[in-house]
Design an enzyme around this catalytic site. Structure first.
Site, PDB file in Angstrom:
ATOM      1  CE  LYS A 176      -3.811   5.067  -1.421  1.00  5.16           C
ATOM      2  NZ  LYS A 176      -4.855   5.579  -2.348  1.00  5.16           N
ATOM      3  CE1 TYR A 226      -3.805   2.385   0.770  1.00  4.78           C
ATOM      4  CE2 TYR A 226      -2.483   3.124   2.621  1.00  4.78           C
ATOM      5  CZ  TYR A 226      -3.571   3.285   1.791  1.00  4.78           C
ATOM      6  OH  TYR A 226      -4.415   4.346   1.979  1.00  4.78           O
TER       7      TYR A 226
END
Length: 314
Positions: free
Chosen positions: A186, A182
């Protein structure tokens, strides 16, 4: 769709919001509609880890249709899209839905995503690929197809006042323990935002990113204590609706001149993030030896700011 605070800042605009069936995306879609926009509500209808919802098949537009019904019940205008925007076909059909339904596209809010948290030594390649796919590829493909439309408009002499709002995270800015996939996705969105803002400026397109903190299906379990709802009557600092006003402004003509920026948004706080900037430096004017390089690096570090805490590790 009206509210006491509505100003009509997005009246006449057509806005796409991905991952808008719940959480932040739902809040953004409703906020845009309240400000006069027509909204394409995209959601694939899957569980928080991207798997099929319990009790039914994944890939349905049920959550998107529910938000559309909420918007229409409040007097707004919206249409549902249940396609997978991390595929070329799904992303292309998303943009076509806006154009076929409303005849134009003004703003794209990239928000779709899910989590598959693991420590790095336990992180499977499939979980890495799935999270990178939905977050990073799921930003790239809608952006690519929207940008192609806006470029064609600009070349035809109809320069748009178009906006893209990408969704990063504190995990992308600082890293987050247990979220290597993640965090990488991001962080990649931040790089994509910088490149897109430079490449698309000539076509009248502005591209910014937010790093929100709010209570969603993804965060209410990972950061349960931080995301807990307050007692009745207290300000709900983690309500996703707190983030949406900034997203609406960034997607409106009122934010003209603002591009290539990253904003943190949490509760009642907005912060302009300034990213990587040169710190202490040394130049020998010739090649270093390893020992010299190490000694110099340690001296520079004594004058450098310490790194910030890893997101969520507090």
């Amino acid at each position: 769709m009206t509210s006491a605070a509505a100003s009509g800042i997005c009246a006449g605009r057509v806005v796409i919001v991905t991952g808008a069936g719940r959480g932040l995306g739902r809040a953004h879609a409703r906020a845009y509609a309240a400000e006069g926009a027509s909204v394409v509500v995209n959601d694939l209808g899957v569980a928080p880890d991207g798997s099929d919802e319990p009790g039914g098949p994944g890939g349905t537009d049920g959550p998107a249709r529910a938000v559309v019904e909420e918007i229409r019940a409040a007097g707004g205008d919206a249409v549902a899209h249940g396609g997978d925007i991390a595929t070329p076909e799904g992303a292309a059909s998303l943009v076509r839905t806006a154009l076929d339904t409303y005849g134009r596209l003004d703003t794209l809010v990239n928000n779709a995503g899910f989590l598959r948290d693991r420590m790095l030594v336990n992180l499977d390649e499939d979980d890495w690929d799935a999270v990178l796919r939905v977050h990073l590829k799921g930003h790239f493909l809608p952006l690519k197809h929207a940008a192609a439309h806006w470029r064609a408009e600009a070349k035809a002499g109809r320069v748009p006042h178009a906006c893209v709002v990408n969704t990063s995270s504190g995990a992308g800015l600082l890293g987050s323990v247990g979220q290597g996939n993640y965090s990488a996705a991001k962080a990649g969105i931040l790089g994509l935002t910088m490149v897109a803002s430079a490449e698309l400026a000539a076509y009248g397109v502005r591209v910014n990113a937010i790093a929100p903190a709010a209570r969603t299906r993804m965060t209410e379990q990972t950061f349960a204590d931080t995301m807990a709802a307050p007692a009745d009557g207290a300000f709900d600092a983690m309500a996703p609706e707190n983030v949406s006003p900034l997203v609406v402004w960034l997607g409106s003509a009122a934010s003209a001149g603002v591009t290539g920026r990253v904003f943190e948004a949490e509760a009642g706080r907005i912060t302009v993030m300034e990213g990587w900037r040169p710190g202490p430096t040394a130049d020998k004017g010739a090649r270093w030896t390893p020992a010299e390089a190490g000694e110099t690096a340690r001296k520079l570090l004594t004058d450098a700011q310490p790194p910030g805490p890893v997101y969520g590790a507090r």
